[in-house]
Scaffold this motif. Structure first.
Motif, PDB file in Angstrom:
ATOM      1  N   GLN A   5      35.537  46.273   3.726  1.00 11.81           N
ATOM      2  CA  GLN A   5      34.873  46.879   4.572  1.00 11.81           C
ATOM      3  C   GLN A   5      33.384  46.213   4.726  1.00 11.81           C
ATOM      4  O   GLN A   5      32.972  45.785   4.155  1.00 11.81           O
ATOM      5  CB  GLN A   5      34.425  48.382   4.203  1.00 11.81           C
ATOM      6  N   ALA A   6      33.022  46.267   6.247  1.00 13.91           N
ATOM      7  CA  ALA A   6      32.035  45.306   6.544  1.00 13.91           C
ATOM      8  C   ALA A   6      30.768  45.923   5.652  1.00 13.91           C
ATOM      9  O   ALA A   6      30.451  47.191   5.895  1.00 13.91           O
ATOM     10  CB  ALA A   6      31.814  45.257   7.842  1.00 13.91           C
ATOM     11  N   VAL A   7      29.850  45.051   5.216  1.00 17.27           N
ATOM     12  CA  VAL A   7      28.696  45.518   4.700  1.00 17.27           C
ATOM     13  C   VAL A   7      27.416  45.351   5.792  1.00 17.27           C
ATOM     14  O   VAL A   7      27.483  44.497   6.689  1.00 17.27           O
ATOM     15  CB  VAL A   7      28.142  44.424   3.347  1.00 17.27           C
ATOM     16  N   GLN A   8      26.410  46.355   5.998  1.00 23.05           N
ATOM     17  CA  GLN A   8      25.551  46.370   7.080  1.00 23.05           C
ATOM     18  C   GLN A   8      24.436  46.455   6.460  1.00 23.05           C
ATOM     19  O   GLN A   8      24.218  47.119   5.484  1.00 23.05           O
ATOM     20  CB  GLN A   8      25.956  47.645   7.796  1.00 23.05           C
ATOM     21  N   GLU A   9      23.632  45.492   7.256  1.00 21.01           N
ATOM     22  CA  GLU A   9      22.425  45.132   6.542  1.00 21.01           C
ATOM     23  C   GLU A   9      21.529  45.430   7.784  1.00 21.01           C
ATOM     24  O   GLU A   9      21.781  44.919   9.014  1.00 21.01           O
ATOM     25  CB  GLU A   9      22.181  43.772   5.950  1.00 21.01           C
ATOM     26  N   ALA A  10      20.119  45.898   7.491  1.00 23.77           N
ATOM     27  CA  ALA A  10      18.872  45.797   8.595  1.00 23.77           C
ATOM     28  C   ALA A  10      18.689  44.291   9.071  1.00 23.77           C
ATOM     29  O   ALA A  10      18.878  42.966   8.286  1.00 23.77           O
ATOM     30  CB  ALA A  10      17.770  46.508   7.861  1.00 23.77           C
ATOM     31  N   ALA A  11      18.128  44.135  10.044  1.00 25.05           N
ATOM     32  CA  ALA A  11      17.779  42.901  10.615  1.00 25.05           C
ATOM     33  C   ALA A  11      16.735  42.147   9.851  1.00 25.05           C
ATOM     34  O   ALA A  11      15.766  42.850   9.228  1.00 25.05           O
ATOM     35  CB  ALA A  11      17.308  43.078  12.168  1.00 25.05           C
ATOM     36  N   VAL A  12      16.662  41.014   9.770  1.00 24.46           N
ATOM     37  CA  VAL A  12      15.702  40.172   8.934  1.00 24.46           C
ATOM     38  C   VAL A  12      14.741  39.818   9.647  1.00 24.46           C
ATOM     39  O   VAL A  12      14.894  39.049  10.547  1.00 24.46           O
ATOM     40  CB  VAL A  12      16.483  38.952   7.999  1.00 24.46           C
ATOM     41  N   ARG A  13      13.645  40.257   9.722  1.00 27.98           N
ATOM     42  CA  ARG A  13      12.405  39.860  10.359  1.00 27.98           C
ATOM     43  C   ARG A  13      11.145  39.079   9.963  1.00 27.98           C
ATOM     44  O   ARG A  13      10.618  38.447  10.627  1.00 27.98           O
ATOM     45  CB  ARG A  13      11.943  41.355  11.422  1.00 27.98           C
ATOM     46  N   ARG A  14      11.008  39.243   8.654  1.00 28.64           N
ATOM     47  CA  ARG A  14       9.905  38.776   8.083  1.00 28.64           C
ATOM     48  C   ARG A  14      10.598  37.650   6.880  1.00 28.64           C
ATOM     49  O   ARG A  14      11.150  38.312   6.032  1.00 28.64           O
ATOM     50  CB  ARG A  14       8.902  39.770   7.535  1.00 28.64           C
ATOM     51  N   VAL A  15      10.078  36.465   7.294  1.00 26.16           N
ATOM     52  CA  VAL A  15      10.690  35.562   6.192  1.00 26.16           C
ATOM     53  C   VAL A  15       9.564  34.777   5.597  1.00 26.16           C
ATOM     54  O   VAL A  15       8.791  34.236   6.353  1.00 26.16           O
ATOM     55  CB  VAL A  15      11.514  34.725   6.735  1.00 26.16           C
ATOM     56  N   ALA A  16       9.445  34.240   4.377  1.00 28.66           N
ATOM     57  CA  ALA A  16       8.381  33.537   3.519  1.00 28.66           C
ATOM     58  C   ALA A  16       9.077  32.396   3.164  1.00 28.66           C
ATOM     59  O   ALA A  16      10.213  32.492   2.602  1.00 28.66           O
ATOM     60  CB  ALA A  16       7.620  34.207   2.585  1.00 28.66           C
ATOM     61  N   VAL A  17       8.413  31.162   3.323  1.00 25.87           N
ATOM     62  CA  VAL A  17       9.077  30.070   2.580  1.00 25.87           C
ATOM     63  C   VAL A  17       8.134  29.439   1.572  1.00 25.87           C
ATOM     64  O   VAL A  17       6.769  28.968   1.959  1.00 25.87           O
ATOM     65  CB  VAL A  17       9.400  28.978   3.496  1.00 25.87           C
ATOM     66  N   PHE A  18       8.291  29.681   0.221  1.00 25.85           N
ATOM     67  CA  PHE A  18       7.397  29.250  -0.636  1.00 25.85           C
ATOM     68  C   PHE A  18       7.447  27.943  -1.271  1.00 25.85           C
ATOM     69  O   PHE A  18       8.758  27.170  -1.260  1.00 25.85           O
ATOM     70  CB  PHE A  18       7.676  30.194  -1.893  1.00 25.85           C
ATOM     71  N   GLY A  19       6.445  27.265  -1.357  1.00 28.48           N
ATOM     72  CA  GLY A  19       6.449  25.642  -1.929  1.00 28.48           C
ATOM     73  C   GLY A  19       5.207  25.677  -3.089  1.00 28.48           C
ATOM     74  O   GLY A  19       4.374  26.522  -2.838  1.00 28.48           O
ATOM     75  N   GLY A  20       5.500  24.991  -4.111  1.00 28.69           N
ATOM     76  CA  GLY A  20       4.510  24.821  -5.084  1.00 28.69           C
ATOM     77  C   GLY A  20       4.511  25.936  -5.847  1.00 28.69           C
ATOM     78  O   GLY A  20       3.327  26.376  -6.696  1.00 28.69           O
ATOM     79  N   THR A  21       5.370  26.673  -6.099  1.00 31.69           N
ATOM     80  CA  THR A  21       5.531  27.560  -7.324  1.00 31.69           C
ATOM     81  C   THR A  21       5.437  26.949  -8.519  1.00 31.69           C
ATOM     82  O   THR A  21       4.421  27.561  -9.415  1.00 31.69           O
ATOM     83  CB  THR A  21       6.718  28.490  -7.115  1.00 31.69           C
ATOM     84  N   HIS A  22       5.749  25.626  -8.532  1.00 29.44           N
ATOM     85  CA  HIS A  22       5.198  24.748  -9.830  1.00 29.44           C
ATOM     86  C   HIS A  22       4.641  23.616  -9.079  1.00 29.44           C
ATOM     87  O   HIS A  22       5.211  23.065  -7.971  1.00 29.44           O
ATOM     88  CB  HIS A  22       6.699  24.349 -10.406  1.00 29.44           C
ATOM     89  N   GLY A  23       3.392  23.369  -9.295  1.00 32.79           N
ATOM     90  CA  GLY A  23       2.477  22.393  -8.726  1.00 32.79           C
ATOM     91  C   GLY A  23       2.817  20.846  -8.499  1.00 32.79           C
ATOM     92  O   GLY A  23       2.317  20.285  -7.652  1.00 32.79           O
ATOM     93  N   ASN A  24       3.780  20.307  -9.415  1.00 33.88           N
ATOM     94  CA  ASN A  24       4.287  19.338  -9.477  1.00 33.88           C
ATOM     95  C   ASN A  24       5.667  18.943  -8.990  1.00 33.88           C
ATOM     96  O   ASN A  24       6.184  17.824  -9.062  1.00 33.88           O
ATOM     97  CB  ASN A  24       3.958  18.520 -10.977  1.00 33.88           C
ATOM     98  N   GLU A  25       6.044  19.860  -8.296  1.00 31.50           N
ATOM     99  CA  GLU A  25       7.548  19.938  -7.520  1.00 31.50           C
ATOM    100  C   GLU A  25       7.015  19.704  -5.939  1.00 31.50           C
ATOM    101  O   GLU A  25       6.874  20.503  -5.343  1.00 31.50           O
ATOM    102  CB  GLU A  25       8.170  21.016  -7.754  1.00 31.50           C
ATOM    103  N   LEU A  26       7.048  18.235  -5.579  1.00 30.12           N
ATOM    104  CA  LEU A  26       6.191  17.847  -4.485  1.00 30.12           C
ATOM    105  C   LEU A  26       7.051  18.203  -3.192  1.00 30.12           C
ATOM    106  O   LEU A  26       6.430  18.122  -1.891  1.00 30.12           O
ATOM    107  CB  LEU A  26       5.817  16.664  -4.647  1.00 30.12           C
ATOM    108  N   SER A  27       8.459  18.074  -2.993  1.00 29.28           N
ATOM    109  CA  SER A  27       9.231  18.288  -1.828  1.00 29.28           C
ATOM    110  C   SER A  27       8.624  19.643  -1.058  1.00 29.28           C
ATOM    111  O   SER A  27       8.379  19.828   0.065  1.00 29.28           O
ATOM    112  CB  SER A  27      10.618  18.481  -2.166  1.00 29.28           C
ATOM    113  N   GLY A  28       8.856  20.811  -1.819  1.00 37.45           N
ATOM    114  CA  GLY A  28       8.255  22.081  -1.292  1.00 37.45           C
ATOM    115  C   GLY A  28       6.705  22.162  -0.974  1.00 37.45           C
ATOM    116  O   GLY A  28       6.533  22.864   0.131  1.00 37.45           O
ATOM    117  N   VAL A  29       5.951  21.437  -1.859  1.00 36.47           N
ATOM    118  CA  VAL A  29       4.491  21.323  -1.474  1.00 36.47           C
ATOM    119  C   VAL A  29       4.276  20.492  -0.110  1.00 36.47           C
ATOM    120  O   VAL A  29       3.612  21.256   0.776  1.00 36.47           O
ATOM    121  CB  VAL A  29       3.784  20.758  -2.573  1.00 36.47           C
ATOM    122  N   PHE A  30       5.123  19.737  -0.112  1.00 42.11           N
ATOM    123  CA  PHE A  30       4.929  18.766   1.293  1.00 42.11           C
ATOM    124  C   PHE A  30       5.290  19.553   2.554  1.00 42.11           C
ATOM    125  O   PHE A  30       4.883  19.582   3.514  1.00 42.11           O
ATOM    126  CB  PHE A  30       5.919  17.169   0.830  1.00 42.11           C
TER     127      PHE A  30
END
Length: 318
Positions: A5-30
């Motif tokens: 049976q299909a799972v029904q989810e609400a529309a996704v309107r607000r998205v965040a992209v976190f970088g630097g949760t760890h300050g020396n992992e530079l791809s996300g920071v960049f």
């Protein structure tokens, strides 16, 4: 995860992209700093995508954290702690993030958070799931894996009663970690950066398609579920006495069978894996996990049937 049976989810309107949760992992920071200057790449019609630097003090010093690991303090006790000058910086920062993107578990929380990480382990571009019941994220992972094929994109399920930790992304309704390596701490690599960027692009494309009403059929997805952490051999002073064996080094997601080499002492003695079944190691020899007494994580390889997914329509009152 086994119903048709299909799972029904609400529309996704607000998205965040976190970088630097760890300050020396530079791809996300960049990437986050770039998107803060020009976010065109991550915007989609009808979607708010917010790039966010999670631990700016650690980023400034190019270290993993200032007082404690930000990716371990989004538990109820830390988020509810009364602030003072003695409260660790990352705990105060977690509370601030929870106010901006949460509250955790609340209806006003952000719909989705991508949390960008680098690892020194040879994990490739890995998607990290918090639980096996989030069919929206699992369908997204299936979409990303297909879009990246034939390039590998492992899915790592960290659902465990004792080993799961309170991540920064867990304040959202749909959390997903993006772990890309191998990349040394404090270093940028163009290939790793490109792989992370592609994962975010395909993830946001999936969200856009979902929001436009596209349905996603049932599918089968392969994942690696966390089993237990394995420490290095140690002496009575808690000092490491053996290193990861060359046969295991850089072999993330590859089978480790009973009798296979696991560690190697300086005297040349090989320590074998003595388990009674095949496991799949990951985070092998991760630099950041030496302080956590962890040489690698054992996982179990599994396949799961995912039900179809559709956007839940809001009925308008007449």
């Amino acid at each position: 995860m086994t119903s048709c049976q299909a799972v029904q989810e609400a529309a996704v309107r607000r998205v965040a992209v976190f970088g630097g949760t760890h300050g020396n992992e530079l791809s996300g920071v960049f990437l986050v700093k770039y998107w803060q200057e020009d976010g065109t790449e991550i915007q989609r019609p009808g979607l708010e995508a917010r790039p966010f630097l999670a631990n700016p003090r650690a980023v400034e010093k190019c270290c993993r954290y200032i007082d404690c690991d930000l990716n371990r303090v989004f538990d109820a006790a830390s988020l509810g702690k009364e602030g003072s000058e003695e409260t660790p910086y990352e705990v105060r920062r977690a509370q601030e993030i929870n106010r901006i993107f949460g509250p955790k578990g609340g209806p006003e929380a952000y719909d989705l958070i991508f949390d960008l990480h680098n690892t020194t382990a040879n994990m490739g571009g890995t998607l990290i799931l918090e639980n096996s019941r989030d069919d929206f994220i699992i369908q997204m992972c299936h979409y990303i894996k297909a879009a990246l094929a034939p390039e590998s994109c492992p899915v790592f399920l960290i659902e465990h009663p004792d080993l799961k930790y309170a991540t920064s992304r867990s304040v959202s309704k749909h959390p997903v970690g993006v772990e890309v390596g191998p990349q040394p701490q404090g270093v940028l690599r163009a290939d790793i950066l490109d792989r992370m960027r592609k994962i975010i692009k395909h993830g946001l494309d999936f969200v856009h398609l979902f929001n436009t009403g596209k349905g996603f059929p049932p599918c089968t997805i392969e994942a690696y579920k966390i089993m237990e952490k394995v420490d290095y051999p140690r002496n009575k002073n808690n000092e490491i006495t053996a290193v990861v064996h060359p046969n295991l080094q850089d072999k993330d997601w590859q089978p480790l069978r009973p009798g296979d080499p696991m560690f190697l002492t300086l005297e040349g003695k090989t320590i074998l894996y003595e388990g009674d079944h095949t496991v799949y190691p990951t985070f092998v020899n991760e630099a950041a996990y030496y302080e956590k007494n962890q040489a690698f994580i054992k996982t179990h390889h599994q396949r799961s049937l995912i039900p179809p997914l559709a956007m839940r329509r809001i009925k308008l009152s007449s």
